[in-house]
Design a protein around this motif. Structure first.
Motif, PDB file in Angstrom:
ATOM      1  N   THR A 137       0.820  -1.200   0.000  1.00 46.03           N
ATOM      2  CA  THR A 137       0.000   0.000   0.000  1.00 46.03           C
ATOM      3  C   THR A 137       0.864   1.266   0.000  1.00 46.03           C
ATOM      4  O   THR A 137       0.401   2.338  -0.372  1.00 46.03           O
ATOM      5  N   ALA A 138       2.114   1.103   0.412  1.00 44.38           N
ATOM      6  CA  ALA A 138       2.999   2.273   0.450  1.00 44.38           C
ATOM      7  C   ALA A 138       4.419   1.859   0.081  1.00 44.38           C
ATOM      8  O   ALA A 138       5.367   2.093   0.808  1.00 44.38           O
ATOM      9  N   TYR A 139       4.550   1.206  -1.068  1.00 42.45           N
ATOM     10  CA  TYR A 139       5.867   0.763  -1.525  1.00 42.45           C
ATOM     11  C   TYR A 139       6.128   1.376  -2.900  1.00 42.45           C
ATOM     12  O   TYR A 139       5.410   1.078  -3.862  1.00 42.45           O
ATOM     13  N   PRO A 140       7.133   2.258  -3.008  1.00 40.97           N
ATOM     14  CA  PRO A 140       7.293   3.021  -4.250  1.00 40.97           C
ATOM     15  C   PRO A 140       8.074   2.314  -5.360  1.00 40.97           C
ATOM     16  O   PRO A 140       8.283   2.907  -6.409  1.00 40.97           O
ATOM     17  N   ARG A 141       8.499   1.075  -5.117  1.00 42.41           N
ATOM     18  CA  ARG A 141       9.378   0.431  -6.094  1.00 42.41           C
ATOM     19  C   ARG A 141       8.700  -0.704  -6.856  1.00 42.41           C
ATOM     20  O   ARG A 141       7.688  -1.245  -6.427  1.00 42.41           O
ATOM     21  N   LYS A 142       9.302  -1.057  -7.960  1.00 44.32           N
ATOM     22  CA  LYS A 142       8.827  -2.158  -8.785  1.00 44.32           C
ATOM     23  C   LYS A 142       8.920  -3.453  -7.982  1.00 44.32           C
ATOM     24  O   LYS A 142       9.837  -3.628  -7.188  1.00 44.32           O
ATOM     25  N   ILE A 143       7.975  -4.346  -8.179  1.00 46.48           N
ATOM     26  CA  ILE A 143       7.985  -5.617  -7.446  1.00 46.48           C
ATOM     27  C   ILE A 143       8.328  -6.740  -8.420  1.00 46.48           C
ATOM     28  O   ILE A 143       7.761  -6.812  -9.510  1.00 46.48           O
ATOM     29  N   ASP A 144       9.267  -7.593  -8.013  1.00 50.21           N
ATOM     30  CA  ASP A 144       9.697  -8.710  -8.853  1.00 50.21           C
ATOM     31  C   ASP A 144       8.818  -9.928  -8.538  1.00 50.21           C
ATOM     32  O   ASP A 144       9.063 -10.674  -7.598  1.00 50.21           O
ATOM     33  N   TRP A 145       7.778 -10.101  -9.338  1.00 51.94           N
ATOM     34  CA  TRP A 145       6.798 -11.169  -9.070  1.00 51.94           C
ATOM     35  C   TRP A 145       7.426 -12.555  -9.196  1.00 51.94           C
ATOM     36  O   TRP A 145       7.037 -13.482  -8.484  1.00 51.94           O
ATOM     37  N   ALA A 146       8.388 -12.699 -10.133  1.00 54.89           N
ATOM     38  CA  ALA A 146       9.029 -14.012 -10.331  1.00 54.89           C
ATOM     39  C   ALA A 146       9.749 -14.442  -9.056  1.00 54.89           C
ATOM     40  O   ALA A 146       9.727 -15.613  -8.679  1.00 54.89           O
ATOM     41  N   LYS A 147      10.375 -13.461  -8.381  1.00 63.81           N
ATOM     42  CA  LYS A 147      11.073 -13.769  -7.129  1.00 63.81           C
ATOM     43  C   LYS A 147      10.077 -14.266  -6.078  1.00 63.81           C
ATOM     44  O   LYS A 147      10.356 -15.199  -5.331  1.00 63.81           O
ATOM     45  N   PHE A 148       8.919 -13.628  -6.025  1.00 62.67           N
ATOM     46  CA  PHE A 148       7.903 -14.068  -5.056  1.00 62.67           C
ATOM     47  C   PHE A 148       7.389 -15.477  -5.386  1.00 62.67           C
ATOM     48  O   PHE A 148       7.094 -16.262  -4.501  1.00 62.67           O
ATOM     49  N   ARG A 149       7.299 -15.790  -6.683  1.00 63.45           N
ATOM     50  CA  ARG A 149       6.887 -17.142  -7.099  1.00 63.45           C
ATOM     51  C   ARG A 149       7.886 -18.175  -6.557  1.00 63.45           C
ATOM     52  O   ARG A 149       7.514 -19.209  -6.015  1.00 63.45           O
ATOM     53  N   GLU A 150       9.160 -17.835  -6.747  1.00 63.71           N
ATOM     54  CA  GLU A 150      10.230 -18.720  -6.295  1.00 63.71           C
ATOM     55  C   GLU A 150      10.135 -18.917  -4.770  1.00 63.71           C
ATOM     56  O   GLU A 150      10.276 -20.033  -4.271  1.00 63.71           O
ATOM     57  N   ILE A 151       9.876 -17.832  -4.061  1.00 66.78           N
ATOM     58  CA  ILE A 151       9.774 -17.900  -2.600  1.00 66.78           C
ATOM     59  C   ILE A 151       8.587 -18.783  -2.199  1.00 66.78           C
ATOM     60  O   ILE A 151       8.701 -19.647  -1.324  1.00 66.78           O
ATOM     61  N   ALA A 152       7.446 -18.585  -2.866  1.00 67.74           N
ATOM     62  CA  ALA A 152       6.253 -19.383  -2.538  1.00 67.74           C
ATOM     63  C   ALA A 152       6.527 -20.865  -2.814  1.00 67.74           C
ATOM     64  O   ALA A 152       6.142 -21.739  -2.025  1.00 67.74           O
TER      65      ALA A 152
END
Ligand code: PLP
Length: 391
Positions: free
Chosen positions: A171-186
């Motif tokens: 809700t208050a994060y000004p940067r690009k999010i690396d979705w692939a990294k989150f996939r790897e984490i999940a």
């Protein structure tokens, strides 16, 4: 209107909205068509259930409206009907998120979400939200030095805690999010990956932020922020043998809600169609250009920005540490309001102050970009902000 009291209040609010510089990162200005759908006779209709199974009669048109809204939602984000389902009945972003947990996570299970103070949302498992009372939050944050996500640290927490669901999107994060990294984490801990793209949905729709869909199992969003629709929530889910979509549909109705708000669903459909137009792509890019200009100008004037800048529509100014006149987020927000600039006060990562009077303010460009503002206007706005806050 016959009700003059309310009519006058609406008019007064319209005047207020027009007269201010609106830098509220979560707000936008909807089109006349969206307003017409919202204010239509569709509000009279009860249509409990889904188009395959309603508990009321006279719902043929209701079915068509809901189906059209779903088709447009899938089309906007380039999703195939065989691969993704979308529930369009959630009344807003918070109930949408609650429905996901209700449908997919056992009571007491673990929701791994960003801590509120680092830029997460209340509904990502914070203890004052029902999502933190029925489930256990495993919080993660940002790196103390860079104030950006540290995917290695997040992965370590995930592997250790084995959450049921990981929530990415803030809700208050000004940067690009690396979705692939989150996939790897999940995948490293067997969790469901839910992306809450509420803030950046319009940017993703307009091709100005990477789409989370290739990587997520679930995507929730509000429709009233950068997406520029009425207040509502959407829940997208990947169709596979886990039957996520069926569980979520049940959680929304009858789990959490009764009848859908058809006027709202029709208005969402209108907004989704608007977001498919070529102009919307230009809009989304301009939102980011404006945010980058605003950030750059403020930095030049000596204001410390969380993470040093922005990749999206919002920025966080650490007002408390930028000046020696001991200004706080609350003081900054109030002073700006007096001068006709509307922002919200916001904690910054590792804030030593409280959410009621935090160290920062959050600024966003989605609303002013809708009103036609460009880079040159942002330069002027930055000058005004600087003057007001240094007084
Ligand atoms: C705004 C927001 C919500 C909640 O939306 P409401 O419509 O206010 O309930 C949920 N998640 C995120 C990330 C948000 O920014």
């Amino acid at each position: 209107m016959k009700d003059k009291q309310i009519e006058n209040l609406i008019k007064a609010e319209e005047k207020r909205q027009k007269s201010v510089v609106n830098l509220t990162a979560s707000e936008n200005y909807v089109s006349k068509d969206v307003l017409m759908a919202l204010g239509s006779i569709l509000t009279n209709k009860y249509a409990e259930g889904y188009s395959v199974q309603r508990y009321y009669y006279g719902t043929d048109i209701s079915d068509q409206i809901e189906n059209l809204c779903q088709e447009r939602a899938l089309k906007l984000f380039k999703l195939k009907k065989a691969e993704w389902a979308v529930n369009v009945q959630a009344l807003s972003g918070s109930p949408a998120n609650l429905a996901v947990y209700l449908g997919l996570v056992e009571k007491g299970g673990k929701i791994m979400g960003m801590a509120l103070s680092s830029g997460g949302h209340l509904t990502h498992g914070h203890k004052v939200s029902v999502t933190g009372k029925f489930w256990q939050q495993i919080p993660y944050g940002v790196d103390k030095e860079t104030e950006e996500l540290d995917y290695e640290v997040i992965k370590r927490i995930a592997v250790k805690e084995k959450p049921d669901i990981i929530v990415a999107g803030f809700t208050a994060y000004p940067r690009k999010i690396d979705w692939a990294k989150f996939r790897e984490i999940a995948d490293s801990c067997g969790a469901i990956l839910m992306v809450d793209m509420s803030h950046i949905a319009g940017l993703a729709a307009g091709g100005a932020h990477p789409s989370p869909f290739p990587f997520a199992d679930i995507v929730t969003t509000t429709t009233h922020k950068t997406l520029r629709g009425p207040r509502a929530g959407l829940i997208f889910s990947r169709i596979d043998n886990r039957e996520l979509n069926k569980k979520i549909d049940k959680a929304v109705f009858p789990g959490l809600q009764g009848g859908p708000h058809l006027n709202q669903i029709a208005a969402v459909a209108v907004a989704l169609d608007e977001a498919m137009k070529p102009e919307f792509k230009i809009y989304a890019k301009q939102v980011i250009k404006n945010a980058k200009t605003l950030a750059g100008e403020l930095k030049k004037k000596g204001w410390r920005l969380v993470s040093g800048g922005t990749d999206n529509h919002l920025l966080l100014i650490d007002v408390a540490s930028s000046t020696d006149n001991k200004i706080t987020g609350k003081m900054a927000g109030e002073r700006l309001e007096k001068e006709g600039i509307i922002v919200n006060k916001n904690t910054i990562p590792f804030d030593t102050r409280t959410p009621v009077d935090p160290s920062g303010i959050r600024l966003g460009t989605a609303a002013e970009t809708t009103r036609g503002k460009k880079e040159k206007d942002m330069i002027k706005i930055a000058e005004r902000i600087d003057k007001i806050l240094r007084k």
